[in-house]
Design a protein around this motif. Structure first.
Motif, PDB file in Angstrom:
ATOM      1  N   GLY A  92      42.927  39.117  28.542  1.00 53.97           N
ATOM      2  CA  GLY A  92      41.596  39.424  28.043  1.00 53.97           C
ATOM      3  C   GLY A  92      41.554  40.698  27.242  1.00 53.97           C
ATOM      4  N   GLY A  93      42.691  41.371  27.093  1.00 53.23           N
ATOM      5  CA  GLY A  93      42.726  42.566  26.266  1.00 53.23           C
ATOM      6  C   GLY A  93      42.064  43.771  26.878  1.00 53.23           C
ATOM      7  N   THR A  94      41.693  43.686  28.166  1.00 52.78           N
ATOM      8  CA  THR A  94      41.025  44.805  28.815  1.00 52.78           C
ATOM      9  C   THR A  94      41.699  45.113  30.142  1.00 52.78           C
ATOM     10  N   SER A  95      41.503  46.314  30.612  1.00 53.97           N
ATOM     11  CA  SER A  95      42.028  46.714  31.910  1.00 53.97           C
ATOM     12  C   SER A  95      41.020  46.336  32.985  1.00 53.97           C
ATOM     13  N   ARG A  96      41.525  46.052  34.172  1.00 49.96           N
ATOM     14  CA  ARG A  96      40.651  45.637  35.268  1.00 49.96           C
ATOM     15  C   ARG A  96      39.650  46.723  35.647  1.00 49.96           C
TER      16      ARG A  96
ATOM     17  N   SER B 227      24.551  38.372  33.710  1.00 49.22           N
ATOM     18  CA  SER B 227      25.880  37.753  33.613  1.00 49.22           C
ATOM     19  C   SER B 227      26.970  38.762  33.950  1.00 49.22           C
ATOM     20  N   GLN B 228      26.793  40.004  33.481  1.00 50.64           N
ATOM     21  CA  GLN B 228      27.763  41.051  33.781  1.00 50.64           C
ATOM     22  C   GLN B 228      27.753  41.398  35.270  1.00 50.64           C
ATOM     23  N   ALA B 229      26.556  41.373  35.880  1.00 50.77           N
ATOM     24  CA  ALA B 229      26.463  41.647  37.314  1.00 50.77           C
ATOM     25  C   ALA B 229      27.188  40.569  38.117  1.00 50.77           C
ATOM     26  N   GLU B 230      27.084  39.326  37.658  1.00 51.20           N
ATOM     27  CA  GLU B 230      27.796  38.232  38.327  1.00 51.20           C
ATOM     28  C   GLU B 230      29.306  38.429  38.229  1.00 51.20           C
ATOM     29  N   ALA B 231      29.775  38.782  37.036  1.00 51.84           N
ATOM     30  CA  ALA B 231      31.212  39.024  36.849  1.00 51.84           C
ATOM     31  C   ALA B 231      31.678  40.205  37.699  1.00 51.84           C
ATOM     32  N   GLU B 232      30.848  41.235  37.781  1.00 51.15           N
ATOM     33  CA  GLU B 232      31.211  42.420  38.563  1.00 51.15           C
ATOM     34  C   GLU B 232      31.291  42.093  40.047  1.00 51.15           C
ATOM     35  N   LEU B 233      30.358  41.267  40.532  1.00 47.90           N
ATOM     36  CA  LEU B 233      30.386  40.861  41.937  1.00 47.90           C
ATOM     37  C   LEU B 233      31.669  40.084  42.244  1.00 47.90           C
ATOM     38  N   GLU B 234      32.040  39.179  41.348  1.00 48.37           N
ATOM     39  CA  GLU B 234      33.267  38.406  41.556  1.00 48.37           C
ATOM     40  C   GLU B 234      34.491  39.320  41.587  1.00 48.37           C
ATOM     41  N   GLU B 235      34.509  40.320  40.708  1.00 46.71           N
ATOM     42  CA  GLU B 235      35.617  41.273  40.704  1.00 46.71           C
ATOM     43  C   GLU B 235      35.665  42.064  42.010  1.00 46.71           C
TER      44      GLU B 235
END
Length: 321
Positions: A117-121, A265-273
């Motif tokens: 994804g070209g980004t750091s975790r 959507s970002q909050a959902e992704a953050e929760l999954e992380e």
């Protein structure tokens, strides 16, 4: 945490230290995020992606200068390839930072750590730190890995795809899906031969994409048609025009209600992380880690498949709860 309080009070050294802790995955990061969370959500996060050689780094600094002239506080996160020896960023802060860097900009380079994804975790946590520190704009420059650079979409409110004449990878970008993630397109190094052709290709691809969406019953966003901005970042040409386009996109998101949709959507992704991080921490516990090693051996020996092993681990975790 004392560092978090000092950072919220404007201590740049505390900010730098906290970014290091986040990047290293320090166990105290969760407490830091809890303390700064009420102070986040104000910054406009802009992701820039595109092929290597497109001049993204130069464009990022030119854009930072443009925002500083407008009185904005700016943070920059540059994601670099990971060194196979040290595990750190191959390109360091002093290499990436120009000698005439504008004041009032906080810059940090980070290693991608092999993340697709070209980004750091850990970028999301760093963005939160810069946001809570009072940065109005946070620019994220991806590693420029081509096909995998779409993950920046889950971090940014506005995504910029940077192209350049003469690289010959416009079609490859289209196949990779990079073009579909853009809110603003940039043809950088527009003083080169072929800039008109590159801009025309982008315009054609945008139209084809809209027609394709309609053909399969999808409704393209009529409220925002991604602009194509031609820049010469090295000379600062049209960078203010790019900043105008980015500000216009932010205004559109706020007025249309899309901003709230993106934040959710970002909050959902953050929760999954966060769930993955917590699961990794549980699996690292000695008793569970031992059982995990046995299951790995069983998978390798073809005694169990991965799903059976995962079910066994989950059953063990439930029994411990």
């Amino acid at each position: 945490m004392d560092l978090a309080r000092r950072m919220l009070a404007g201590d740049r050294r505390a900010l730098a230290r906290l970014i290091t802790l986040v990047d290293d995955g320090d166990p105290g990061v969760a407490d830091v995020m809890r303390e700064i969370h009420p102070h986040t959500g104000k910054a406009h996060v802009i992701g820039l992606t595109g092929p290597p050689g497109a001049g993204k780094s130069t464009l990022v600094w030119a854009l930072a200068s443009a925002y500083r002239r407008r009185g904005r506080q700016v943070g920059i996160v540059a994601i670099d390839p990971t060194s196979p020896f040290s595990g750190g960023a191959v390109l360091g802060d002093r290499v990436r930072m120009p000698q005439d860097a504008p004041s009032g900009v906080f810059f940090r380079s980070m290693a991608s750590r092999g993340q697709l994804g070209g980004t750091s975790r850990s970028v999301r946590g760093v963005v939160h730190l810069l946001d809570s520190f009072g940065k109005d704009v946070v620019l994220i420059e991806t590693v420029g890995a081509g096909q995998s650079d779409v993950a920046v979409r889950s971090l940014a409110h506005t995504t910029v795809v940077v192209s350049v004449p003469g690289l010959g990878d416009d079609i490859q970008m289209l196949k990779a899906g990079i073009l579909e993630i853009a809110d603003v397109y940039v043809v950088n190094k527009a003083d080169r031969e072929g800039a008109d052709r590159t801009a025309a290709q982008l315009a054609s691809m945008i139209e084809v994409g809209r027609e394709s969406a309609l053909a399969v019953g999808q409704q393209p966003d009529e409220g925002w048609i991604p602009p194509i901005v031609r820049t010469v970042a090295l000379k600062g040409e049209n960078v203010d025009q790019l900043a105008d386009a980015l500000d216009a996109h932010r205004a559109y998101l706020l007025q249309s209600g899309r901003w709230e949709h993106i934040v959710r959507s970002q909050a959902e992704a953050e929760l999954e992380e966060a769930l993955l991080v917590r699961l990794e921490q549980v699996l690292a516990a000695s008793s569970v880690a031992s059982q995990k090693e046995h299951l790995i051996s069983d998978i390798a020996a073809r005694k169990l498949d991965a799903y059976q092993a995962a079910d066994a681990l989950l059953a063990m975790l439930r029994a411990r709860a």
